[in-house]
Design a protein around this motif. Structure first.
Motif, mmCIF file in Angstrom:
data_model
loop_
_atom_site.group_PDB
_atom_site.id
_atom_site.type_symbol
_atom_site.label_atom_id
_atom_site.label_comp_id
_atom_site.label_asym_id
_atom_site.label_seq_id
_atom_site.Cartn_x
_atom_site.Cartn_y
_atom_site.Cartn_z
ATOM 1 N N ASP A 14 -36.319 -8.539 -29.385
ATOM 2 C CA ASP A 14 -35.970 -7.558 -28.350
ATOM 3 C C ASP A 14 -35.658 -6.190 -28.967
ATOM 4 N N ARG A 15 -35.409 -6.154 -30.298
ATOM 5 C CA ARG A 15 -35.111 -4.879 -30.947
ATOM 6 C C ARG A 15 -36.330 -4.319 -31.691
ATOM 7 N N MET A 59 -31.269 -3.380 -41.356
ATOM 8 C CA MET A 59 -31.932 -4.668 -41.595
ATOM 9 C C MET A 59 -31.189 -5.825 -40.938
ATOM 10 N N ALA A 60 -29.865 -5.843 -41.108
ATOM 11 C CA ALA A 60 -29.074 -6.952 -40.569
ATOM 12 C C ALA A 60 -29.246 -7.051 -39.053
ATOM 13 N N GLY A 61 -29.360 -5.907 -38.405
ATOM 14 C CA GLY A 61 -29.488 -5.895 -36.948
ATOM 15 C C GLY A 61 -30.803 -6.459 -36.443
ATOM 16 N N ASN B 17 -51.533 -7.685 -33.550
ATOM 17 C CA ASN B 17 -50.836 -7.236 -32.346
ATOM 18 C C ASN B 17 -50.858 -5.707 -32.377
ATOM 19 N N SER B 18 -51.886 -5.117 -31.750
ATOM 20 C CA SER B 18 -52.134 -3.676 -31.889
ATOM 21 C C SER B 18 -50.959 -2.823 -31.446
ATOM 22 N N GLU B 19 -50.219 -3.274 -30.442
ATOM 23 C CA GLU B 19 -49.159 -2.423 -29.884
ATOM 24 C C GLU B 19 -47.986 -2.232 -30.839
ATOM 25 N N LEU B 20 -47.799 -3.147 -31.793
ATOM 26 C CA LEU B 20 -46.697 -2.985 -32.749
ATOM 27 C C LEU B 20 -47.092 -2.089 -33.923
ATOM 28 N N CYS B 21 -48.392 -1.858 -34.092
ATOM 29 C CA CYS B 21 -48.898 -1.165 -35.282
ATOM 30 C C CYS B 21 -48.487 0.307 -35.307
ATOM 31 N N ILE B 66 -47.554 -10.175 -45.038
ATOM 32 C CA ILE B 66 -46.387 -9.868 -45.867
ATOM 33 C C ILE B 66 -46.241 -8.357 -46.011
ATOM 34 N N TYR B 67 -47.363 -7.648 -46.161
ATOM 35 C CA TYR B 67 -47.283 -6.196 -46.335
ATOM 36 C C TYR B 67 -46.898 -5.474 -45.049
ATOM 37 N N CYS B 68 -47.317 -5.967 -43.907
ATOM 38 C CA CYS B 68 -47.154 -5.212 -42.659
ATOM 39 C C CYS B 68 -45.677 -4.920 -42.383
ATOM 40 N N PRO B 69 -45.270 -3.636 -42.377
ATOM 41 C CA PRO B 69 -43.868 -3.330 -42.127
ATOM 42 C C PRO B 69 -43.485 -3.473 -40.654
ATOM 43 N N ASP B 70 -44.458 -3.665 -39.793
ATOM 44 C CA ASP B 70 -44.166 -3.701 -38.356
ATOM 45 C C ASP B 70 -44.450 -5.055 -37.715
ATOM 46 N N PHE B 71 -44.685 -6.058 -38.514
ATOM 47 C CA PHE B 71 -44.888 -7.441 -38.051
ATOM 48 C C PHE B 71 -46.049 -7.511 -37.040
#
Lengths: 283, 82
Positions: A14-15, A59-61, B17-21, B66-71
């Protein structure tokens, strides 16, 4: 059925999306951290993550674990209290270079000296990202920050050497480019009994990278790839970082020392004899 | 890539998941099998998300994940290595 991202289970979705800039390495560190925790196989209720203030402090959040966002520079005192109140917990501190070594520098050396059983993961981006890119104790000489427009002239901390000198039992440094190695280092650090320290060098393209003309996040990652040299077991006195110089990475220290609680129990048992019941927390 | 490998089909599958990119390009740069490329479309935030341009090369190593900072991306193994 569509597969789901394995890290989602450990995130407060959600965050997400998080506030970190495009090209920032912090998300990569979270990714590595989650995978490391997952591979440790520790029960989730026994893990607690403590963060300070700053970009990394968030990060913790974002983690769906027992986590706490403390005041500036104080994640280690909070984590010490947590560990002493409930020694069964795996306490992990994730914070930035400014938070841990400028405002909280004092706490870091004393936790390492006592050898409190905790893991400290320091994400080093060489600047205070959240407040506008001021100089930190890790900013290399020459580097431009908002408070040093003509280039920094202060000698920076060599974090692995500081950790080793203060008494840490596990010291490693990797960059956000070395994801597999970072996962392994975090896993070993979490499993290690005693004060373990992992430094992760991360790009800050918005402030540090822009002011120093290092390009965007991807460009900085390419630079990490080119300039990093893996030297496991290197002498930590020689792993200091220069502006645009080589980045020595690796596992530098892995040694054994009696932890604070073990020493406390031994001491009290020696003094009080059979009447002393070993301390197992107040919970 | 050799013919014999091609006939075996892809070993992994990449999900995006394009919207998180946020378009940082880490996944495209560091994919060891060169599966990904920037797409021409925009997501809601105005970034170009990656697309699986050469999905047949995917090994399911999950390095992009692993690299993707935005999951926003991850790979899974769909076929065990023969």
């Amino acid at each position: 059925m569509e597969p789901t991202n394995p890290v989602v289970d450990y995130l407060r979705m959600d965050r997400i999306p998080h506030i970190w800039c495009p090209g920032c390495g912090l998300g990569t560190v979270v990714n590595c951290f989650v995978r490391a925790i997952h591979s440790c196989g520790i029960e989730r209720d026994l893990i607690s993550v403590v963060s300070g203030i700053g970009c990394t402090g968030r990060m913790a959040g974002y983690l769906r674990l027992d986590s706490f966002h403390t005041t500036h520079g104080r994640p280690i005192p909070f984590a010490t209290g947590l560990k002493l109140a409930n020694p069964k917990l795996k306490v992990i501190v994730c914070s930035g270079d400014g938070d841990l070594f400028s405002i909280g520098g004092n706490h870091f050396i004393h936790a390492a000296r006592r050898n409190t059983d905790m893991t400290v993961i320091c994400v080093n981006n060489f600047t205070y990202g959240m407040t506008g890119g001021q100089v930190t104790p890790t900013t290399p000489i020459e580097a431009v920050a908002s408070t040093t427009p003509y280039g920094n002239s202060e000698e920076p901390f060599n974090l692995p050497h500081l950790a080793e000198s203060a008494g840490a039992v596990y010291v490693a440094r990797w960059t956000t480019f070395h994801v597999r190695q970072a996962i392994k280092a975090m896993k070993e650090a979490v499993q290690k009994s005693g004060f373990s320290f992992v430094e992760i060098i991360s790009p800050c393209p918005t402030l540090y990278g822009r002011r120093n003309k290092l390009g965007d996040g991807l460009e900085m990652m390419r630079a990490f790839k080119e300039k990093s040299k893996v030297k496991n077991g290197a002498d930590t006195r020689e792993v200091g970082l220069d502006f645009k110089g080589d980045i020595i990475c690796g596992k530098f220290i892995n040694r054994e020392r009696t932890t604070f609680l073990e020493r406390y129990n031994t001491r009290m048992a020696a003094r009080l004899g059979a009447a002393y019941k070993p301390y197992e927390g107040v919970l | 890539m050799s013919e014999s490998k091609k006939s075996n089909g892809p070993r992994g599958k990449v999900t995006i998941n394009s919207e998180l990119c946020k378009g940082c390009g880490f996944c495209i740069e560091f994919c060891p099998a060169d599966v990904l490329d920037f797409s021409n479309t925009f997501n809601a935030k105005g970034y170009h998300p990656p697309r699986a341009a050469r999905p047949e090369n995917c090994t399911g190593c999950d390095l992009c994940g692993i690299y993707c900072p935005d999951f926003a991306i991850f790979g899974v193994l769909i076929k065990a290595v023969a």
